[in-house]
Design a protein around this motif. Sequence first.
Motif, PDB file in Angstrom:
ATOM      1  N   ALA A 126      22.385 -27.588   5.205  1.00 19.55           N
ATOM      2  CA  ALA A 126      21.003 -27.135   4.946  1.00 19.55           C
ATOM      3  C   ALA A 126      20.327 -28.092   3.968  1.00 19.55           C
ATOM      4  N   GLY A 127      21.057 -28.555   2.965  1.00 18.64           N
ATOM      5  CA  GLY A 127      20.490 -29.498   1.986  1.00 18.64           C
ATOM      6  C   GLY A 127      20.166 -30.839   2.613  1.00 18.64           C
ATOM      7  N   ILE A 128      21.036 -31.286   3.519  1.00 19.33           N
ATOM      8  CA  ILE A 128      20.787 -32.577   4.182  1.00 19.33           C
ATOM      9  C   ILE A 128      19.609 -32.437   5.158  1.00 19.33           C
ATOM     10  N   LEU A 129      19.630 -31.370   5.961  1.00 21.78           N
ATOM     11  CA  LEU A 129      18.584 -31.190   6.987  1.00 21.78           C
ATOM     12  C   LEU A 129      17.217 -30.975   6.346  1.00 21.78           C
ATOM     13  N   ALA A 130      17.186 -30.234   5.237  1.00 20.15           N
ATOM     14  CA  ALA A 130      15.907 -29.920   4.580  1.00 20.15           C
ATOM     15  C   ALA A 130      15.172 -31.173   4.161  1.00 20.15           C
ATOM     16  N   SER A 131      15.913 -32.236   3.883  1.00 22.47           N
ATOM     17  CA  SER A 131      15.280 -33.454   3.377  1.00 22.47           C
ATOM     18  C   SER A 131      15.105 -34.506   4.476  1.00 22.47           C
ATOM     19  N   HIS A 132      15.077 -34.059   5.715  1.00 22.79           N
ATOM     20  CA  HIS A 132      14.752 -34.933   6.850  1.00 22.79           C
ATOM     21  C   HIS A 132      13.496 -34.386   7.548  1.00 22.79           C
ATOM     22  N   PRO A 133      12.591 -35.255   8.007  1.00 22.03           N
ATOM     23  CA  PRO A 133      11.305 -34.793   8.541  1.00 22.03           C
ATOM     24  C   PRO A 133      11.382 -34.342  10.000  1.00 22.03           C
ATOM     25  N   PHE A 134      12.231 -33.365  10.274  1.00 19.74           N
ATOM     26  CA  PHE A 134      12.286 -32.804  11.624  1.00 19.74           C
ATOM     27  C   PHE A 134      12.832 -31.387  11.532  1.00 19.74           C
ATOM     28  N   THR A 135      12.812 -30.715  12.678  1.00 24.19           N
ATOM     29  CA  THR A 135      13.301 -29.337  12.717  1.00 24.19           C
ATOM     30  C   THR A 135      14.676 -29.314  13.350  1.00 24.19           C
ATOM     31  N   SER A 136      15.575 -28.595  12.716  1.00 23.67           N
ATOM     32  CA  SER A 136      16.898 -28.411  13.322  1.00 23.67           C
ATOM     33  C   SER A 136      17.266 -26.941  13.217  1.00 23.67           C
ATOM     34  N   ILE A 137      18.166 -26.529  14.075  1.00 23.68           N
ATOM     35  CA  ILE A 137      18.548 -25.113  14.122  1.00 23.68           C
ATOM     36  C   ILE A 137      20.054 -25.001  13.978  1.00 23.68           C
ATOM     37  N   MET A 138      20.467 -24.152  13.038  1.00 22.46           N
ATOM     38  CA  MET A 138      21.913 -23.942  12.830  1.00 22.46           C
ATOM     39  C   MET A 138      22.273 -22.539  13.301  1.00 22.46           C
ATOM     40  N   THR A 139      23.435 -22.429  13.948  1.00 24.43           N
ATOM     41  CA  THR A 139      23.976 -21.106  14.240  1.00 24.43           C
ATOM     42  C   THR A 139      25.493 -21.137  14.063  1.00 24.43           C
ATOM     43  N   GLY A 140      26.125 -19.996  14.298  1.00 27.10           N
ATOM     44  CA  GLY A 140      27.572 -19.929  14.111  1.00 27.10           C
ATOM     45  C   GLY A 140      28.135 -18.679  14.743  1.00 27.10           C
ATOM     46  N   ASP A 141      29.385 -18.368  14.413  1.00 28.89           N
ATOM     47  CA  ASP A 141      30.017 -17.196  15.026  1.00 28.89           C
ATOM     48  C   ASP A 141      29.518 -15.913  14.357  1.00 28.89           C
ATOM     49  N   ALA A 142      30.051 -14.783  14.796  1.00 27.70           N
ATOM     50  CA  ALA A 142      29.534 -13.500  14.301  1.00 27.70           C
ATOM     51  C   ALA A 142      29.697 -13.378  12.784  1.00 27.70           C
ATOM     52  N   SER A 143      30.768 -13.965  12.241  1.00 29.58           N
ATOM     53  CA  SER A 143      30.978 -13.925  10.789  1.00 29.58           C
ATOM     54  C   SER A 143      29.902 -14.754  10.081  1.00 29.58           C
ATOM     55  N   LEU A 144      29.700 -15.978  10.521  1.00 30.16           N
ATOM     56  CA  LEU A 144      28.723 -16.852   9.839  1.00 30.16           C
ATOM     57  C   LEU A 144      27.303 -16.313   9.980  1.00 30.16           C
ATOM     58  N   ARG A 145      27.019 -15.679  11.109  1.00 33.57           N
ATOM     59  CA  ARG A 145      25.665 -15.142  11.309  1.00 33.57           C
ATOM     60  C   ARG A 145      25.381 -13.932  10.418  1.00 33.57           C
ATOM     61  N   ARG A 146      26.430 -13.391   9.816  1.00 29.08           N
ATOM     62  CA  ARG A 146      26.233 -12.281   8.863  1.00 29.08           C
ATOM     63  C   ARG A 146      26.053 -12.774   7.435  1.00 29.08           C
ATOM     64  N   ARG A 147      26.329 -14.033   7.163  1.00 29.62           N
ATOM     65  CA  ARG A 147      26.433 -14.471   5.764  1.00 29.62           C
ATOM     66  C   ARG A 147      25.077 -14.856   5.178  1.00 29.62           C
ATOM     67  N   PRO A 148      24.887 -14.591   3.886  1.00 24.24           N
ATOM     68  CA  PRO A 148      23.581 -14.830   3.258  1.00 24.24           C
ATOM     69  C   PRO A 148      23.267 -16.317   3.114  1.00 24.24           C
ATOM     70  N   MET A 149      22.090 -16.696   3.566  1.00 26.51           N
ATOM     71  CA  MET A 149      21.640 -18.087   3.423  1.00 26.51           C
ATOM     72  C   MET A 149      20.456 -18.185   2.457  1.00 26.51           C
TER      73      MET A 149
END
Length: 465
Positions: A126-149
Amino acid sequence: MVRERGVAFPPPFQEVVLPSPAHSAKLVARPVGYLQGRARAPGDKSISHRALMFGALALGETTVRGLLEGEDVLATAAALRALGAEVTHERDASLWRVRGFGVGGGREPADVLELGNSGTSARLLAGILASHPFTSIMTGDASLRRRPMQRVIEPLTRMGARFEGRAGGRLPLAVIGTDEMVSIEYRLPVASAQVKSAILLAGLNTAGETTVIEPEATRDHTERMLRHFGAEVRVMAADDGVRHITVVGWPELLGRDIVVPGDPSSAAFAVVAAAIRPGSDVTVENVGVNPLRAGLYETLRDMGADIAFENQRELGGEPVADLHVKGGGLKGIEVPAERAPSMIDEYPILAIAAACAKGTTRMLGLAELRAKESDRLASVSAGLSANGVKHEMGAADLVVHGTGVPPAGGGLVAAQLDHRIAMSFLVLGLAAREPVAIDDGSAIDTSFPGFAQLMNGLGARIEAA
Ligand code: S3P
């Protein structure tokens, strides 16, 4: 980390090849007498993620020896490839190579970044992507999708990025980045090396100086390794222990040679298994003993465990030792809340040690356990209940009453897509009166491929059920 050209990294930890039960979903661990032998801890997960990420942010070639080839780290490798880094692997030589794109030089990923179970991948990327001038989408398994971002969204938004995610900032999460980030000074509201690292990584592609204020020290692999790659990172520790960590923007990072030490969080399972089986004599080689990671070993010693740090040395800029453990005679203690950041991933296995100790163990300051791969307080409590271990769970603490005789065991534990819950309760099964089963061992491969073989090589009986 120090440059280490030509260091011969020994072969992976297991020489005896047994059929792998790790992929069959349900596993059972049967009681055994004692454990004996030598084993080699797999590569450190935190350091492995960083070696690949920082290699991607550097120019030229980075080589990595001893990388953890677990699913979490492979998810990071795949994401970095999607951003334009060349990440290759020579299987026989256990050597990984990264050709980086340089700070701010990543390209827009053509597809969603699938990060599996890996919170470290999601938060640091998230820190690397935030500092690049484009849009990216992250997803993950059911556990990661529950975790606070939200914990990374908040500071990165202050720096200028935008995010679109599910309620509470959960994955799938779109990161709308910018190369016009503004530097901030940010006080961490939770003790989190992942949040600290996300901000410092964003700070690399930000003009000026970005500072993270850390009231409680967390693992410092990012600071150590970024310096090794050529970044200017200043750390000022005040008398009250509060640390100010500053990164200077737009450094030229250059490819390096990295050697990854063994993971103290993975070694913990063999060390505790030996400590709770009287008569055991086990050495786990090549374990990172960075003081900001070694809280479990201090705690086990406080409980009366016989653990010697042998052959202490430095590997890749991190302190490393062979841990020699002799089993028997643990007693309950109070584990202070201040120690939590240095052993945050080790409470599930400590709860198993506590269940086999004589007397009560109080573990305090555990609120963060609720935000891990599962709600680890709830998962541990359910597993202890299923195996006849008397305990009380509070909002942020766990009190386990050991009797000094082996717990009943005989339970089936829900692993909840959480590798450390799965491995911890398998260790309980070695020391309980009846076997302990887990419903699904597949998550073990996220951090410890070969776990069952390594443990069985020491005399454990972990099998497909
Ligand atoms: C990690 C930091 C810890 C830890 C995780 C790995 C890292 O998380 O639980 O397994 O590599 O920085 P937090 O920093 O969120 O506590």
